[in-house]
Each structure stands twice: as C-alpha cells, then as structure tokens.
Design a protein around this motif. Structure first.
Motif, PDB file in Angstrom:
ATOM      1  N   THR A   1       0.821  -1.202   0.000  1.00 42.54           N
ATOM      2  CA  THR A   1       0.000   0.000   0.000  1.00 42.54           C
ATOM      3  C   THR A   1       0.858   1.256   0.000  1.00 42.54           C
ATOM      4  OG1 THR A   1      -0.105   0.034   2.422  1.00 42.54           O
ATOM      5  CG2 THR A   1      -1.810  -1.195   1.255  1.00 42.54           C
ATOM      6  N   ALA A   2       0.254   2.364  -0.431  1.00 43.13           N
ATOM      7  CA  ALA A   2       0.915   3.665  -0.410  1.00 43.13           C
ATOM      8  C   ALA A   2      -0.039   4.690   0.184  1.00 43.13           C
ATOM      9  CB  ALA A   2       1.333   4.080  -1.817  1.00 43.13           C
ATOM     10  N   LYS A   3       0.446   5.435   1.176  1.00 40.33           N
ATOM     11  CA  LYS A   3      -0.312   6.532   1.756  1.00 40.33           C
ATOM     12  C   LYS A   3       0.570   7.767   1.695  1.00 40.33           C
ATOM     13  CE  LYS A   3      -2.744   8.166   5.864  1.00 40.33           C
ATOM     14  NZ  LYS A   3      -3.129   7.879   7.279  1.00 40.33           N
ATOM     15  N   LEU A   4       0.172   8.735   0.866  1.00 47.90           N
ATOM     16  CA  LEU A   4       0.992   9.906   0.597  1.00 47.90           C
ATOM     17  C   LEU A   4       0.232  11.147   1.030  1.00 47.90           C
ATOM     18  CD1 LEU A   4       1.979   8.860  -3.039  1.00 47.90           C
ATOM     19  CD2 LEU A   4       3.111   8.207  -0.907  1.00 47.90           C
ATOM     20  N   CYS A   5       0.760  11.865   1.997  1.00 48.80           N
ATOM     21  CA  CYS A   5       0.103  13.059   2.528  1.00 48.80           C
ATOM     22  C   CYS A   5       0.999  14.262   2.279  1.00 48.80           C
ATOM     23  CB  CYS A   5      -0.163  12.884   4.014  1.00 48.80           C
ATOM     24  SG  CYS A   5      -1.048  14.271   4.743  1.00 48.80           S
ATOM     25  N   PHE A   6       0.544  15.185   1.412  1.00 46.98           N
ATOM     26  CA  PHE A   6       1.329  16.354   1.020  1.00 46.98           C
ATOM     27  C   PHE A   6       0.778  17.613   1.688  1.00 46.98           C
ATOM     28  CE2 PHE A   6       3.092  13.619  -2.136  1.00 46.98           C
ATOM     29  CZ  PHE A   6       4.303  14.202  -2.508  1.00 46.98           C
ATOM     30  N   ALA A   7       1.677  18.343   2.334  1.00 43.70           N
ATOM     31  CA  ALA A   7       1.323  19.646   2.885  1.00 43.70           C
ATOM     32  C   ALA A   7       1.449  20.735   1.828  1.00 43.70           C
ATOM     33  CB  ALA A   7       2.214  19.977   4.075  1.00 43.70           C
ATOM     34  N   GLU A   8       2.293  20.493   0.819  1.00 41.19           N
ATOM     35  CA  GLU A   8       2.512  21.459  -0.267  1.00 41.19           C
ATOM     36  C   GLU A   8       2.852  20.694  -1.532  1.00 41.19           C
ATOM     37  OE1 GLU A   8       5.490  25.211  -1.406  1.00 41.19           O
ATOM     38  OE2 GLU A   8       5.876  23.957   0.350  1.00 41.19           O
ATOM     39  N   VAL A   9       2.245  21.089  -2.650  1.00 39.47           N
ATOM     40  CA  VAL A   9       2.517  20.453  -3.936  1.00 39.47           C
ATOM     41  C   VAL A   9       2.947  21.530  -4.918  1.00 39.47           C
ATOM     42  CG1 VAL A   9       1.566  19.124  -5.858  1.00 39.47           C
ATOM     43  CG2 VAL A   9       0.819  18.640  -3.510  1.00 39.47           C
ATOM     44  N   ASP A  10       4.134  21.379  -5.518  1.00 43.96           N
ATOM     45  CA  ASP A  10       4.649  22.393  -6.437  1.00 43.96           C
ATOM     46  C   ASP A  10       4.914  21.836  -7.840  1.00 43.96           C
ATOM     47  OD1 ASP A  10       6.911  20.864  -6.080  1.00 43.96           O
ATOM     48  OD2 ASP A  10       8.035  22.384  -4.969  1.00 43.96           O
ATOM     49  N   GLY A  11       4.362  20.653  -8.137  1.00 41.04           N
ATOM     50  CA  GLY A  11       4.535  20.057  -9.453  1.00 41.04           C
ATOM     51  C   GLY A  11       3.683  18.808  -9.584  1.00 41.04           C
ATOM     52  N   ASN A  12       3.821  18.116 -10.686  1.00 38.62           N
ATOM     53  CA  ASN A  12       2.994  16.941 -10.958  1.00 38.62           C
ATOM     54  C   ASN A  12       3.286  15.807  -9.978  1.00 38.62           C
ATOM     55  OD1 ASN A  12       1.910  18.306 -13.123  1.00 38.62           O
ATOM     56  ND2 ASN A  12       3.255  17.332 -14.626  1.00 38.62           N
ATOM     57  N   LEU A  13       2.221  15.032  -9.673  1.00 42.63           N
ATOM     58  CA  LEU A  13       2.331  13.866  -8.805  1.00 42.63           C
ATOM     59  C   LEU A  13       1.838  12.637  -9.544  1.00 42.63           C
ATOM     60  CD1 LEU A  13       0.966  15.195  -5.373  1.00 42.63           C
ATOM     61  CD2 LEU A  13       3.351  14.680  -5.939  1.00 42.63           C
ATOM     62  N   SER A  14       2.570  11.535  -9.382  1.00 44.82           N
ATOM     63  CA  SER A  14       2.175  10.272  -9.990  1.00 44.82           C
ATOM     64  C   SER A  14       2.364   9.169  -8.954  1.00 44.82           C
ATOM     65  CB  SER A  14       3.026   9.977 -11.231  1.00 44.82           C
ATOM     66  OG  SER A  14       2.774   8.675 -11.727  1.00 44.82           O
ATOM     67  N   ALA A  15       1.318   8.347  -8.752  1.00 48.18           N
ATOM     68  CA  ALA A  15       1.381   7.246  -7.795  1.00 48.18           C
ATOM     69  C   ALA A  15       0.796   5.998  -8.437  1.00 48.18           C
ATOM     70  CB  ALA A  15       0.620   7.591  -6.519  1.00 48.18           C
ATOM     71  N   GLU A  16       1.576   4.897  -8.409  1.00 53.08           N
ATOM     72  CA  GLU A  16       1.155   3.669  -9.057  1.00 53.08           C
ATOM     73  C   GLU A  16       1.386   2.478  -8.135  1.00 53.08           C
ATOM     74  OE1 GLU A  16       3.076   3.125 -12.775  1.00 53.08           O
ATOM     75  OE2 GLU A  16       2.551   5.115 -13.550  1.00 53.08           O
ATOM     76  N   SER A  17       0.512   1.473  -8.277  1.00 53.41           N
ATOM     77  CA  SER A  17       0.660   0.226  -7.534  1.00 53.41           C
ATOM     78  C   SER A  17       0.193  -0.930  -8.404  1.00 53.41           C
ATOM     79  CB  SER A  17      -0.144   0.260  -6.235  1.00 53.41           C
ATOM     80  OG  SER A  17      -0.091  -0.990  -5.581  1.00 53.41           O
ATOM     81  N   SER A  18       0.961  -2.013  -8.409  1.00 53.76           N
ATOM     82  CA  SER A  18       0.541  -3.198  -9.158  1.00 53.76           C
ATOM     83  C   SER A  18      -0.515  -3.979  -8.391  1.00 53.76           C
ATOM     84  CB  SER A  18       1.751  -4.095  -9.447  1.00 53.76           C
ATOM     85  OG  SER A  18       2.688  -3.418 -10.260  1.00 53.76           O
ATOM     86  N   ALA A  19      -0.316  -4.114  -7.079  1.00 56.42           N
ATOM     87  CA  ALA A  19      -1.283  -4.833  -6.249  1.00 56.42           C
ATOM     88  C   ALA A  19      -1.300  -4.184  -4.875  1.00 56.42           C
ATOM     89  CB  ALA A  19      -0.914  -6.307  -6.151  1.00 56.42           C
ATOM     90  N   GLY A  20      -2.246  -3.279  -4.676  1.00 56.51           N
ATOM     91  CA  GLY A  20      -2.346  -2.586  -3.404  1.00 56.51           C
ATOM     92  C   GLY A  20      -3.066  -1.263  -3.568  1.00 56.51           C
ATOM     93  N   SER A  21      -3.603  -0.770  -2.487  1.00 58.01           N
ATOM     94  CA  SER A  21      -4.338   0.487  -2.526  1.00 58.01           C
ATOM     95  C   SER A  21      -3.396   1.674  -2.427  1.00 58.01           C
ATOM     96  CB  SER A  21      -5.356   0.536  -1.384  1.00 58.01           C
ATOM     97  OG  SER A  21      -4.689   0.481  -0.132  1.00 58.01           O
ATOM     98  N   VAL A  22      -3.853   2.814  -2.971  1.00 60.95           N
ATOM     99  CA  VAL A  22      -3.083   4.055  -2.934  1.00 60.95           C
ATOM    100  C   VAL A  22      -3.997   5.167  -2.419  1.00 60.95           C
ATOM    101  CG1 VAL A  22      -1.749   5.748  -4.230  1.00 60.95           C
ATOM    102  CG2 VAL A  22      -1.662   3.325  -4.877  1.00 60.95           C
ATOM    103  N   ARG A  23      -3.522   5.890  -1.435  1.00 62.20           N
ATOM    104  CA  ARG A  23      -4.262   7.020  -0.868  1.00 62.20           C
ATOM    105  C   ARG A  23      -3.376   8.250  -0.926  1.00 62.20           C
ATOM    106  NH1 ARG A  23      -6.370   7.399   5.415  1.00 62.20           N
ATOM    107  NH2 ARG A  23      -7.514   9.385   5.244  1.00 62.20           N
ATOM    108  N   LEU A  24      -3.870   9.300  -1.555  1.00 56.40           N
ATOM    109  CA  LEU A  24      -3.100  10.528  -1.743  1.00 56.40           C
ATOM    110  C   LEU A  24      -3.898  11.706  -1.214  1.00 56.40           C
ATOM    111  CD1 LEU A  24      -0.751  12.197  -2.932  1.00 56.40           C
ATOM    112  CD2 LEU A  24      -1.907  12.085  -5.154  1.00 56.40           C
ATOM    113  N   GLN A  25      -3.288  12.469  -0.312  1.00 56.55           N
ATOM    114  CA  GLN A  25      -3.914  13.659   0.254  1.00 56.55           C
ATOM    115  C   GLN A  25      -3.125  14.891  -0.164  1.00 56.55           C
ATOM    116  OE1 GLN A  25      -3.957  12.893   4.487  1.00 56.55           O
ATOM    117  NE2 GLN A  25      -5.943  11.881   4.387  1.00 56.55           N
ATOM    118  N   VAL A  26      -3.856  15.936  -0.617  1.00 61.82           N
ATOM    119  CA  VAL A  26      -3.230  17.175  -1.066  1.00 61.82           C
ATOM    120  C   VAL A  26      -3.942  18.353  -0.407  1.00 61.82           C
ATOM    121  CG1 VAL A  26      -2.485  16.176  -3.257  1.00 61.82           C
ATOM    122  CG2 VAL A  26      -4.726  17.297  -3.100  1.00 61.82           C
TER     123      VAL A  26
END
Length: 312
Positions: free
Chosen positions: A228-253
């Motif tokens: 799994t991937a859990k990505l929590c960003f306080a600041e985003v200044d460019g493109n974001l890409s998140a990939e998983s072959s087998a697992g959930s992905v959670r992205l907070q911006v």
C-alpha cells in the motif's frame, strides 16, 4: 555438591565455549553468546580540507554518522574483540577519502559499531555502502550528494540536507525525517519506507512493502509493486504520480490546490473529492479537475486495489 576445579574460556568474537571439570571427573561444556556491548578499540581523525568525496564501506556493522563543529573527521570503532587487523583502512587519493572495513574472520560476529563525526564545513559527496547492519545519519547539512547502498539493514535519516539523495536497499526499512533534497531516488526491494516532513522532487519505488509520506512538500513519482501507499502532502509544487501493481493508494493534497486528475484501476474502487469536475466518470476510470484551470496534474493507477484522492 559439584565444585569446579578448572575453567577454560575460549572466545570467538562474541561466541564462547565454557569447559568445566568437576571433582567426580565429569567434564561439561557450555556454548553461548556474549551479548555485552562492544568496546572502543580504535579512534582516529582525518582532515577533509582537500576532500570532495568521502566514502564509507563496511561489510557488517552498525554505521552512525553525525555532524561536529570540529574541523576534522573523527572516526571511532567499537568491537567485542580488540584486534588491530580488524581496524578500518584509510586511503586518500586525489580528492577522495575512503574508509573501508578491515579484515574479518569468516565465522565471527564482532558486533561492530563505527561512529563518524563529519565537520559541518564539509559540503562534498558522501557515499555509504553496507552489506548488513543498520545505518543511522543525523544532522548533516549542505552535502553535494548522499548515496546509501545497503544489502540488509534498517536505514534511518534525521535532519539531513543534500542536493541529491540516493538510497538502494534490498532488505530493510527506510525512515527519514526532516529531509531536504533537490532530488530523491529511493529504491527499496523489500521493506517499508516512511518519510516525514520532507521536501524535494521524489522518485520512490518499493517492490515489496508499504510506502508512507507524512507532511511532504514537493512533487514526484511513486511506485509500489506489492503493498500500500499513503501519501500526505502539505505542499505540492509540481505533478504527482502514484502507481501500484497490487495494493491500494491514498493521496492527500492541500484543499486550496488547483489541479487536473487521472485515476485508473482494473479491479478496485475510485474516490475523488466532492468538488471534482469530471470529464470522464466511469467505474474504473476517472478524469477531471479540481478548482480553477491548472497545468498541474495528479495521476494515480493500480491494477488491483482501490485509489483515493483526498483533500487535507
């Protein structure tokens, strides 16, 4: 009552063989491990005035690096056995200073710990290689680059600033806190990755293990093969890409961020913010935008697993 009339202690590193002869003629043996802490056996200093590349190569040791206000590099070696042939070798060639582990008995566990205090005035390249054992790095700033290669062992970084951070780990966790780098390149074959309060351009890949970012700043690409991937960003200044072959992905911006999005899964659910505007809104494929028109793009994809794009 048995009384010991002879004791023979034969030490092999931190292993011991204890032989006892008793008054009845009986001989007994005890084999065990001495778990006491290693002792300081070697210490030296080196000037880094003309050094632009510092390398540390140890096959099996706990490697600890931290900063010092002193002008010279200080090295301390701790072992269970004081044997001069085990001491580190130092080689200074051109602008490179190399510190390499000494000889090692093939079947001996010396429980080695090496501590290095690096002057705050050193702003060159730092390279660390280890076969087994944890690596701890604390309070190093303004490095030109930091490269870590580890076969087996946990890696921990705290309060580190470098133009380029590269980590290659086969087995072991990676933890980083208060890190700043123009570019991150992290490859973890087996083990969890957890970064807290970090800043920069990320390229992170986990083959088997979870990936977690807390209070991140910047942009980049994240890949998880199995986990799994859990990505929590306080600041985003460019493109974001998140990939998983087998697992959930959670992205907070951040809630105030304007961006376009692209979410795709083969088997799993999709979740986007309530204020999303869709150009495609299908069960396994969603595209659209949040807020005002923006060139910033967030892409998320998984083969098997759910995707969640959320605001903080």
């Amino acid at each position: 009552m048995l009384t010991v009339v002879m004791v023979l202690m034969s030490r092999l590193g931190n292993f011991f063989i204890h032989r006892a002869s008793h008054e009845n003629g009986k001989v007994t043996f005890e084999i065990g491990v001495d778990t006491h802490a290693p002792m300081l056996v070697n210490a030296f200093t080196e000037s880094l005035d003309d050094v632009a590349h510092l390398t540390i190569n140890y096959s099996a040791a706990n490697i600890v690096l931290q900063s010092t206000d002193r002008s010279e590099l200080t090295v301390r070696e701790y072992m269970l056995v004081d044997e001069s042939s085990y001491y580190a070798h130092v080689k200074h060639e051109d602008d490179t200073l190399a510190i390499t582990a000494g000889e090692r008995p093939a079947r001996d566990n010396l429980n080695i710990r090496i501590e290095l205090e690096i002057p705050t005035t050193y702003h060159g390249r730092l390279e660390i290689s280890s076969v087994s054992g944890p690596i701890e790095i604390d309070n190093l700033h303004k490095l030109r680059s930091l490269a870590i290669t580890s076969t087996s062992g946990a890696i921990s970084l705290d309060d580190v600033e470098t133009s380029s951070l590269s980590i290659d780990s086969i087995t072991g966790t990676i933890k980083g806190r208060s890190l700043t780098a123009d570019d991150y390149t992290i490859n973890a074959m087996s083990g969890n990755v957890h970064l807290m309060n970090t800043r920069g351009n990320y390229s992170v890949r986990c083959s088997a293990g979870s990936l977690r970012l807390d209070d991140a700043h910047g942009h980049g690409r994240f890949e998880v093969t199995s986990g799994t991937a859990k990505l929590c960003f306080a600041e985003v200044d460019g493109n974001l890409s998140a990939e998983s072959s087998a697992g959930s992905v959670r992205l907070q911006v951040p809630r105030e961020l304007d961006y376009g999005f692209n979410l795709e899964t083969s088997i799993g659910s999709l979740k986007t913010p309530d204020n999303a505007h869709y150009s495609n809104n299908e069960r396994n494929y969603q595209t659209g935008a949040i807020g005002n028109p923006s060139d910033l793009m967030i892409s998320m994809m998984t083969v098997v697993g759910s995707l969640a794009l959320e605001t903080r």
